[in-house]
Design an enzyme around this catalytic site. Structure first.
Site, PDB file in Angstrom:
ATOM      1  N   ASP A   1       0.255  -2.040   4.588  1.00  0.00           N
ATOM      2  CA  ASP A   1       0.374  -0.891   5.481  1.00  0.00           C
ATOM      3  C   ASP A   1       1.454   0.040   4.906  1.00  0.00           C
ATOM      4  O   ASP A   1       1.853  -0.112   3.752  1.00  0.00           O
ATOM      5  CB  ASP A   1       0.649  -1.310   6.941  1.00  0.00           C
ATOM      6  CG  ASP A   1       0.115  -0.263   7.916  1.00  0.00           C
ATOM      7  OD1 ASP A   1      -0.984   0.258   7.661  1.00  0.00           O
ATOM      8  OD2 ASP A   1       0.785   0.048   8.895  1.00  0.00           O
TER       9      ASP A   1
ATOM     10  N   ASP B   1      -3.379  -5.055   1.994  1.00  0.00           N
ATOM     11  CA  ASP B   1      -2.343  -4.061   1.682  1.00  0.00           C
ATOM     12  C   ASP B   1      -1.144  -4.336   2.584  1.00  0.00           C
ATOM     13  O   ASP B   1      -1.217  -5.162   3.495  1.00  0.00           O
ATOM     14  CB  ASP B   1      -2.875  -2.640   1.931  1.00  0.00           C
ATOM     15  CG  ASP B   1      -3.362  -2.481   3.358  1.00  0.00           C
ATOM     16  OD1 ASP B   1      -4.542  -2.781   3.603  1.00  0.00           O
ATOM     17  OD2 ASP B   1      -2.576  -2.138   4.253  1.00  0.00           O
TER      18      ASP B   1
HETATM   19  N1  LIG Z   1      -3.285  -1.020   6.748  1.00  0.00           N
HETATM   20  C1  LIG Z   1      -4.380  -1.140   7.484  1.00  0.00           C
HETATM   21  N2  LIG Z   1      -4.434  -0.599   8.723  1.00  0.00           N
HETATM   22  C2  LIG Z   1      -5.547  -0.733   9.486  1.00  0.00           C
HETATM   23  N3  LIG Z   1      -6.642  -1.373   9.093  1.00  0.00           N
HETATM   24  C3  LIG Z   1      -6.635  -1.929   7.869  1.00  0.00           C
HETATM   25  N4  LIG Z   1      -7.569  -2.628   7.221  1.00  0.00           N
HETATM   26  C4  LIG Z   1      -7.072  -2.943   6.030  1.00  0.00           C
HETATM   27  N5  LIG Z   1      -5.810  -2.481   5.883  1.00  0.00           N
HETATM   28  C5  LIG Z   1      -5.514  -1.833   7.021  1.00  0.00           C
END
Ligand SMILES: Nc1ncnc2[nH]cnc12
Ligand SMILES: CSC[C@H]1O[C@H](OP(=O)(O)O)[C@H](O)[C@@H]1O
Length: 289
Positions: free
Chosen positions: A210, A208
């Site tokens: 974030d 992703d």
């Molecule tokens: N955005 C994210 N923040 C923290 N851990 C994750 N693991 C997968 N995506 C994450």
């Protein structure tokens, strides 16, 4: 020395099919029990150990993983090299979901975890200037390139405590620190692998963007899991080749990671607590005698 590659499987990577001579073994350590039993097996003449970081079924949250027991158990089973596989959020526009980052730096923002095998009675300070093994990274990079998996060599992994994902302000802050990816597990894992003189390489698989990214303003487990499944299949395939590479690597014995404790213990021999020293045998027996 026999070489054994250990895989720490993160979110979405809970098994490693396709091995022979397989068995799950239960291991106890002076630091308690690891996240689960450890899966042992072979691929050709390569020996592997696989440990699901959160346990099978993903029962254990990042703050409660017993990182010391996980690393100690792998060391006790004869692991020499550790490939850590992790799901992460991408903090750069050029690291979209599906990208694998062979990270080489960490920023540790965790605060509720045991971070060292050493302590009162036997104090040690290892160098973390270069926290990952470049030799292992070379093997990983070569395999990912052969597979055609989009990947980047080098990057900084920000480890947050979690379990909640970051706020938008935090996400922007970490970007301003030039971090590449964000996750919740690689610290203190990398520190403990260094103390245990294991070669450690983290492959961070982006799931992703974030929450800093316009159009991806909330991270959800649902969205992450969809990307995880494809990432995990690529990781499994990469591991199969890597095991052969590690088994046949003639330069491994000279690796600096394997001598991390050479000048690290500061407690005078006469001041060391014999009980602590005895407990440290599986980790530091090479230098403690
Ligand atoms: N955005 C994210 N923040 C923290 N851990 C994750 N693991 C997968 N995506 C994450
Ligand atoms: C399922 S998203 C959050 C979860 O995934 C990552 O775990 P791992 O590094 O074990 O793959 C992240 O650090 C969180 O623990």
């Amino acid at each position: 020395m026999t070489k054994r590659l250990a895989i720490i499987g993160g979110s979405g990577l809970y098994d490693l099919p396709g091995l022979t001579d397989t068995r799950w073994v239960s291991v106890d350590t002076p630091w308690g029990a690891p996240s689960d039993e450890i899966f042992l097996g072979r691929l050709g003449d390569a020996e592997l150990a696989f440990l699901p970081r959160h346990g099978r079924g993903h029962r254990i949250p990042p703050s409660e993983v017993n990182y010391r027991a996980n690393i100690a158990a792998l060391k006790q089973l004869g692991a020499t090299d550790v490939l850590s596989c992790s799901a992460v959020g991408g903090l750069r526009a050029d690291l979209p979901p599906g990208t694998f980052v062979i990270v080489d730096q960490f920023i540790d923002r965790t605060f509720a975890r045991e971070k060292s095998f050493f302590g009162t009675g036997c104090v040690a300070h290892v160098s973390m200037a270069d926290p990952t093994c470049p030799r292992l990274g070379d093997h990983v990079q070569k395999r990912l390139a052969e597979q055609g998996v989009p990947h980047v060599r080098g990057g900084t992994y920000l480890t947050m405590e979690g379990p909640q994902f970051s706020t938008r302000a935090e996400s922007h802050l970490y970007r301003s620190w030039n971090c590449s990816v964000i996750g919740m597990t690689n610290m203190p894992e990398a520190k403990l692998a260094r103390e245990a003189e294991l070669c450690y390489c983290s492959v961070s698989m982006v799931t992703d963007f974030d929450c800093w990214h316009v159009g991806h303003d909330a991270v959800t487990v649902d969205a992450i899991v969809k990307v995880l499944l494809a990432n995990a299949e690529n990781a499994r395939q990469m591991v199969r080749g890597l095991a052969e590479d590690v088994a046949h690597d003639e330069h491994a014995a000279a690796c600096r990671c394997r001598h991390a404790l050479d000048n690290a213990i500061i407690t005078a021999p006469a001041a060391r607590d014999p009980e602590v020293v005895a407990r440290l045998q599986p980790i530091a027996g090479r230098v403690l005698g």
